[in-house]
Design a protein around this motif. Structure first.
Motif, short mmCIF file in Angstrom:
data_model
loop_
_atom_site.label_atom_id
_atom_site.label_comp_id
_atom_site.label_asym_id
_atom_site.label_seq_id
_atom_site.Cartn_x
_atom_site.Cartn_y
_atom_site.Cartn_z
N ALA A 114 0.80 -1.23 0.00
CA ALA A 114 0.00 0.00 0.00
C ALA A 114 0.82 1.27 0.00
O ALA A 114 0.32 2.33 -0.37
CB ALA A 114 -0.93 0.01 1.21
N THR A 115 2.09 1.18 0.39
CA THR A 115 2.86 2.40 0.62
C THR A 115 4.07 2.57 -0.30
O THR A 115 4.56 3.69 -0.48
CB THR A 115 3.35 2.46 2.07
N ASN A 116 4.57 1.49 -0.87
CA ASN A 116 5.75 1.58 -1.73
C ASN A 116 5.37 2.11 -3.11
O ASN A 116 4.38 1.69 -3.70
CB ASN A 116 6.40 0.20 -1.86
N GLU A 117 6.16 3.03 -3.64
CA GLU A 117 5.82 3.67 -4.91
C GLU A 117 5.72 2.67 -6.07
O GLU A 117 4.78 2.72 -6.87
CB GLU A 117 6.87 4.74 -5.24
N GLU A 118 6.69 1.76 -6.16
CA GLU A 118 6.66 0.79 -7.25
C GLU A 118 5.49 -0.18 -7.09
O GLU A 118 4.86 -0.56 -8.08
CB GLU A 118 7.98 0.02 -7.31
N ALA A 119 5.22 -0.59 -5.86
CA ALA A 119 4.10 -1.49 -5.62
C ALA A 119 2.78 -0.84 -6.02
O ALA A 119 1.90 -1.48 -6.61
CB ALA A 119 4.07 -1.89 -4.14
N ARG A 120 2.63 0.43 -5.72
CA ARG A 120 1.40 1.14 -6.07
C ARG A 120 1.25 1.26 -7.59
O ARG A 120 0.15 1.15 -8.13
CB ARG A 120 1.39 2.52 -5.40
N LYS A 121 2.37 1.47 -8.29
CA LYS A 121 2.31 1.51 -9.75
C LYS A 121 1.86 0.17 -10.32
O LYS A 121 1.03 0.10 -11.24
CB LYS A 121 3.69 1.87 -10.32
N ILE A 122 2.39 -0.92 -9.79
CA ILE A 122 1.99 -2.26 -10.23
C ILE A 122 0.52 -2.48 -9.94
O ILE A 122 -0.23 -3.05 -10.76
CB ILE A 122 2.86 -3.33 -9.54
N ASN A 123 0.07 -2.03 -8.78
CA ASN A 123 -1.32 -2.22 -8.39
C ASN A 123 -2.27 -1.59 -9.39
O ASN A 123 -3.30 -2.17 -9.77
CB ASN A 123 -1.55 -1.61 -7.00
N VAL A 124 -1.94 -0.40 -9.86
CA VAL A 124 -2.79 0.29 -10.82
C VAL A 124 -2.64 -0.31 -12.22
O VAL A 124 -3.62 -0.57 -12.91
CB VAL A 124 -2.49 1.80 -10.83
N ALA A 125 -1.39 -0.55 -12.63
CA ALA A 125 -1.14 -1.03 -14.00
C ALA A 125 -1.64 -2.45 -14.21
O ALA A 125 -2.21 -2.77 -15.26
CB ALA A 125 0.35 -0.96 -14.30
N VAL A 126 -1.45 -3.32 -13.23
CA VAL A 126 -1.83 -4.73 -13.36
C VAL A 126 -3.22 -4.99 -12.78
O VAL A 126 -4.03 -5.69 -13.37
CB VAL A 126 -0.79 -5.65 -12.68
N GLY A 127 -3.46 -4.41 -11.59
CA GLY A 127 -4.74 -4.65 -10.93
C GLY A 127 -5.86 -3.76 -11.42
O GLY A 127 -7.03 -4.10 -11.29
N GLY A 128 -5.51 -2.58 -11.96
CA GLY A 128 -6.52 -1.67 -12.48
C GLY A 128 -7.39 -1.04 -11.41
O GLY A 128 -8.43 -0.47 -11.73
#
Length: 434
Positions: free
Chosen positions: A337-351
């Motif tokens: 929830a807090t890491n910048e790269e993780a959040r990018k993946i969440n939006v790009a892959v998870g939508g």
């Protein structure tokens, strides 16, 4: 000082060291520096958790994941057994919470709430993940899970087919949606592509219709097992009758009961179906493999300008009460929830909305993309405070023993709208009495 301390702790966690603040050594749960293998139980066919796991290992090379995947229906049935085993998973996708909490199979996360500063998350993100002692009701009590993201369901549409029918913007009312369905049927276009085999995909349009006819609060009360709650209300009966009308009008595939989820996706991507009721977790997938071909809108209300309400829930993950690496698993959930790269993946892959503290920026998305549309729809839902948990999550077995067989009967012409709600409510009460 508390906020400053947490920031320092996050830096310390990244370096796998201990922070010293104001002369006092403070430590929060982490994965340390020794080799760690996170035993993980994920849902088949959804790449987001595995992509996040890959990035986590990239940032923390001492941590690897031993991932087992299973179908959602199997997870609902098998989770109690798997969580009770000696080698129980550290991280597990949770289809339901109440029975698992009642049987002491999930780790209480209240201590991590304090240690990681999850009080900075909007309370509404976590309410579905709270359960009272003994397993019910949900919505209050201790925290037993976290979301990898916060998704919502709505309506995907094929832009080319929509243009053929003169659809220039998403429908604003249920009547406008009905008109488009009738127009598609008359033009020889499959109005709705939906699955209904294995687990009842028609529960998605049904719950969207429930949100169009009534307020979400009574539905959440039922899902959260509040005393006296019922799914058999006049508003839900209208919704079920509307769904039955769609079935009888031929708006769903005639073989819906033989269509599995991934077959539905394949057929919709291949151009079969004007609409599809599904979740924004498919937004990134559609943007990747079929850019500019599809759109997304929130289920319209019964009347123009009415309140929007739809299924919106965390992609729920918990930690087994027997987890060997609970601290590392909790650190992973915070990192998501807090890491910048993780959040990018969440939006790009998870939508979907990655959640987390409100002061964190939303990752950028491509203008005109499905993901942009689904995130905007999520904002509309938030403004209307219309989020509902999934009706399949009311108990651990209500999807398999209630909604799925009854909705399959309805597709087969063997169940009425009233009979559907009566049967599900009876099954629900039977399960709660055990």
């Amino acid at each position: 000082m508390r906020t400053h301390s947490r920031r320092a702790l996050r830096i310390a966690l990244t370096l796998s060291t201990t922070a010293a603040i104001a002369g006092t050594a403070l430590a929060a749960p982490s994965c340390g520096t020794d080799p760690v293998v996170l035993n993980s139980y994920f849902e088949t066919g959804f790449p987001l958790p595995s992509r996040l796991a890959e990035e986590f290992t990239k940032q923390f090379p001492n941590v690897t994941f031993d991932i087992r995947e299973d179908q959602f229906a199997n997870m609902m049935e098998n989770s109690p057994r798997i969580l009770s085993e000696d080698n129980a998973p550290d991280l597990v996708r949770l289809p339901s919470l109440t029975d698992l909490v009642a049987n002491d199979l999930l780790l209480n996360l209240d201590s991590y709430f304090t240690e990681f500063g999850w009080d900075k998350f909007p309370a509404g993100q976590l309410v579905q993940l709270r359960v009272e002692e003994g397993g019910r009701p949900r919505g209050t009590g201790s925290l037993y899970a976290m979301g990898l993201n916060y998704s919502m369901t709505g309506v995907f549409y094929n832009k080319e087919l929509a243009a053929q029918l003169g659809m220039t913007e998403p429908p604003k009312t249920l009547a406008e949606l009905d008109a488009l369905l009738a127009k598609a049927k008359e033009a020889g276009i499959q109005p709705i592509m939906q699955w209904n085999k294995g687990t009842a995909g028609l529960a998605f349009p049904l719950q969207n219709l429930m949100g169009a006819y009534g307020a979400p609060e009574p539905i959440n009360d039922w899902i959260f097992q509040k005393d006296g709650a019922t799914i058999n209300t006049p508003e839900n009966l209208e919704a079920a009758e509307h769904l039955d009308g769609w079935i009888k009008a031929g708006y769903f595939p005639s073989d819906a009961n033989a269509i599995e989820y991934f077959q539905m996706m394949s057929r919709f991507i291949g151009g079969e179906g004007l609409f599809m009721f599904n979740g924004d977790w498919e937004s990134g997938n559609l943007d990747t493999i079929a850019a500019d071909k599809f759109g997304f809108f929130i289920m319209p209300s019964e009347e123009d300008g009415g309140r929007h309400a739809t299924m919106s829930a965390p992609l729920t993950f918990g930690i087994s009460a027997k987890a060997a690496n609970a601290d590392c698993a909790a650190f992973f959930l915070d990192w998501v929830a807090t890491n910048e790269e993780a959040r990018k993946i969440n939006v790009a892959v998870g939508g979907s909305n990655p959640g987390g503290p409100t002061d964190l920026a939303m990752p950028a998305v491509t203008p005109g993309s499905v993901t942009e549309a689904s995130l905007a729809a999520g904002q509309t839902l938030a403004e209307d405070n219309g989020a509902m948990d999934f009706i399949a999550n009311a108990t651990g077995a209500i999807f398999a023993a209630g909604w799925t067989p009854e909705l399959q009967k309805m597709v087969g012409g063997q169940q009425t709208a009233a009979g559907l709600l009566e049967a599900v409510q009876e099954e629900y009460e039977t399960q709660l009495s055990r």
